[in-house]
Design a protein around this motif. Structure first.
Motif, short mmCIF file in Angstrom:
data_model
loop_
_atom_site.label_atom_id
_atom_site.label_comp_id
_atom_site.label_asym_id
_atom_site.label_seq_id
_atom_site.Cartn_x
_atom_site.Cartn_y
_atom_site.Cartn_z
N ASN A 231 0.91 -0.79 -0.68
CA ASN A 231 -0.37 0.34 0.35
C ASN A 231 1.07 1.03 0.25
O ASN A 231 0.49 1.93 -1.06
CB ASN A 231 -0.77 -0.16 1.06
CG ASN A 231 -2.12 -1.19 0.95
OD1 ASN A 231 -2.24 -1.37 0.30
ND2 ASN A 231 -2.39 -1.59 2.31
N LEU A 232 1.85 1.01 0.51
CA LEU A 232 2.81 2.11 0.53
C LEU A 232 3.40 2.15 -0.52
O LEU A 232 3.73 3.58 -1.46
CB LEU A 232 3.82 1.92 1.90
CG LEU A 232 5.44 3.11 2.02
CD1 LEU A 232 4.62 4.60 1.77
CD2 LEU A 232 5.72 3.06 3.39
N PHE A 233 3.99 1.60 -0.98
CA PHE A 233 5.00 1.90 -2.38
C PHE A 233 3.47 2.75 -3.45
O PHE A 233 4.00 3.24 -3.81
CB PHE A 233 5.39 0.66 -2.96
CG PHE A 233 6.67 -0.22 -2.28
CD1 PHE A 233 6.94 0.54 -0.76
CD2 PHE A 233 7.11 -1.07 -2.21
CE1 PHE A 233 8.25 0.01 0.32
CE2 PHE A 233 8.30 -1.23 -1.56
CZ PHE A 233 9.21 -0.69 -0.25
N ALA A 234 2.98 1.56 -3.66
CA ALA A 234 1.43 2.43 -4.50
C ALA A 234 1.20 3.57 -4.11
O ALA A 234 1.42 4.41 -5.41
CB ALA A 234 0.06 1.26 -4.52
N SER A 235 1.20 4.32 -2.78
CA SER A 235 1.29 5.42 -2.81
C SER A 235 2.01 6.71 -3.78
O SER A 235 2.12 7.79 -3.77
CB SER A 235 0.34 5.79 -1.68
OG SER A 235 1.15 5.47 -0.30
N SER A 236 2.96 5.46 -2.62
CA SER A 236 4.73 6.51 -3.22
C SER A 236 4.99 6.85 -4.95
O SER A 236 4.61 7.82 -5.38
CB SER A 236 5.87 5.69 -2.51
OG SER A 236 6.93 6.90 -3.27
N GLU A 237 4.38 5.95 -5.28
CA GLU A 237 3.85 5.91 -6.71
C GLU A 237 3.55 6.17 -7.54
O GLU A 237 3.87 7.01 -8.84
CB GLU A 237 4.41 4.04 -7.36
CG GLU A 237 5.86 2.75 -7.27
CD GLU A 237 6.87 3.90 -8.18
OE1 GLU A 237 6.02 3.05 -9.33
OE2 GLU A 237 7.98 4.21 -7.81
N ALA A 238 2.34 6.40 -7.12
CA ALA A 238 1.78 7.58 -7.73
C ALA A 238 2.23 8.69 -7.62
O ALA A 238 1.70 9.68 -9.17
CB ALA A 238 0.38 7.12 -6.98
N VAL A 239 3.01 9.54 -7.35
CA VAL A 239 3.57 10.55 -6.95
C VAL A 239 4.87 10.93 -7.56
O VAL A 239 5.11 11.43 -8.33
CB VAL A 239 3.67 10.70 -5.33
CG1 VAL A 239 4.09 12.39 -5.39
CG2 VAL A 239 2.08 10.93 -5.08
N ALA A 240 5.43 9.48 -7.52
CA ALA A 240 6.59 9.66 -8.45
C ALA A 240 7.59 8.02 -8.84
O ALA A 240 7.71 7.06 -7.60
CB ALA A 240 7.74 10.49 -7.18
N ALA A 241 7.49 7.74 -9.90
CA ALA A 241 7.31 6.45 -10.29
C ALA A 241 8.46 6.38 -10.35
O ALA A 241 9.15 6.75 -11.57
CB ALA A 241 6.42 6.77 -11.47
N VAL A 242 9.28 5.64 -9.71
CA VAL A 242 10.29 4.96 -9.13
C VAL A 242 10.61 3.59 -9.38
O VAL A 242 11.47 2.65 -9.78
CB VAL A 242 11.50 5.23 -8.54
CG1 VAL A 242 11.70 7.01 -8.69
CG2 VAL A 242 10.82 4.62 -7.24
N GLU A 243 9.79 2.70 -9.78
CA GLU A 243 9.34 1.00 -10.15
C GLU A 243 9.79 0.09 -8.58
O GLU A 243 10.29 -1.13 -8.89
CB GLU A 243 10.58 0.62 -11.55
CG GLU A 243 10.24 1.50 -12.06
CD GLU A 243 8.67 0.76 -13.16
OE1 GLU A 243 8.20 -1.22 -13.06
OE2 GLU A 243 7.81 1.52 -13.40
#
Length: 324
Positions: free
Chosen positions: A19-31
């Motif tokens: 969940n954390l990674f998905a919310s972080s990816e939504a703002v700044a995608a680093v795969e």
């Protein structure tokens, strides 16, 4: 910051980190991985000491608000490679990011001293295109942009590309288990010169692609020599993100040094595209190094287009003990 409770991460945190990674990816995608399965594989990496080299920040409601890790990715080209990863929920303030930045640098220095003080260490980390504050923070700490990764996608409704001729002494075959170790060795050879690529042992190789439940052996191919060795490969996985469940991902494409410039990458990727189309996928995605113009040109010819998403890989070298 005071509301965040810090502790080491554990294998049972995979769902919370997804969940954390998905919310972080939504703002700044680093795969970053966004499925619990892939995160469990990350946390089980043999080079990652969960107790000492991970930290997870829990918010007042107990949800994961921030995470960081320093992972030993092996030795190549006489240097220890250390992967630095961070993820922060978008609503968390800059103070937390500053804390993680300091934590990562301190832990990276300690891991270097513990694992291989006689070697230089290369610290590698990712920075999204929109993360200007992080980019400045990393630059101030001595990191330098090494390359930029670009996201590319192929719509499988387009016509199949024409295959390049295969060198007569090689044969292209679908991946089989009997080629697993030889593909692992070919991978390490193909990526040996890449400063932030993982140098994989047998255990970490299984968590890289071929041991994942999302691995697609029928859409993965190897170029085999007369001695039954692997000269080149393409490994494909199913995208485990719910929003991209009809996508396949070319996890890695590589050619051993002695077999380069013979059109093998084109032939292998074309075969993978054909197999993905046959198996009902709608799109195929990959990450490409923007500095590798030949690879970008190849993928464009094969029907891939850039999505506009991408991130930079930044590295910093730490000198061996006693060197200046």
């Amino acid at each position: 910051m005071d509301a965040i409770r810090w502790r080491a991460a554990a294998a049972g945190d995979a769902a919370a980190l997804a969940n954390l990674f998905a919310s972080s990816e939504a703002v700044a995608a680093v795969e970053l991985e966004t499925s619990a399965e892939r995160i469990r594989s990350r946390l089980a990496h043999p080079g990652l000491d969960l107790d000492r080299y991970t930290t997870i920040g829990l918010g007042p409601d107990g949800s994961a608000a921030a995470y960081a890790e320093v992972c030993d990715m092996g030795v190549a080209a006489d240097a220890l490679r250390l992967r630095l990863t961070r993820a922060i929920r978008p609503d968390i303030g800059d103070e937390v990011d500053s804390h993680l930045h300091s934590w990562l640098l301190e832990k990276a220095g300690r891991l270097h001293r513990e694992r291989a003080p006689e070697l230089d260490a290369i610290l590698g980390t990712r920075c999204g295109d929109s993360q200007q504050t992080l980019s400045s923070r990393l630059t101030d700490a001595g990191f330098e942009p090494t390359w930029r990764k670009v996201d590319m996608v192929h719509d499988l409704n387009t016509p199949r590309p024409t295959d390049a001729p295969t060198p007569p002494e090689l044969v292209i075959v679908p991946f089989e288990t009997r080629y697993d170790e030889r593909t692992w060795r070919a991978h390490n050879d193909a990526y040996a010169a890449s400063p932030s690529a993982a140098v994989l042992d047998r255990e970490s190789w299984q968590q890289h692609a071929t041991g994942l439940s999302s691995f697609l052996p029928g859409a993965s191919f190897v170029a085999v020599t007369p001695e039954d060795d692997v000269a080149a490969f393409v490994l494909t996985v199913r995208d485990t993100d719910d929003d991209r469940r009809n996508d396949a991902v070319l996890e890695c494409v590589g050619t051993r040094v002695a077999w380069r410039r013979r059109g093998l990458a084109r032939t292998l990727v074309a075969e993978a595209l054909r197999a993905c189309r046959t198996n009902g996928f709608e799109r195929v995605r990959l990450q490409a190094d923007s500095a590798n113009s030949a690879a970008i040109e190849l993928y464009v010819k094969l029907g891939f287009i850039e999505t506009g998403r991408g991130y930079s890989v930044l590295t910093r070298r730490l000198k061996a003990s006693g060197n200046t």
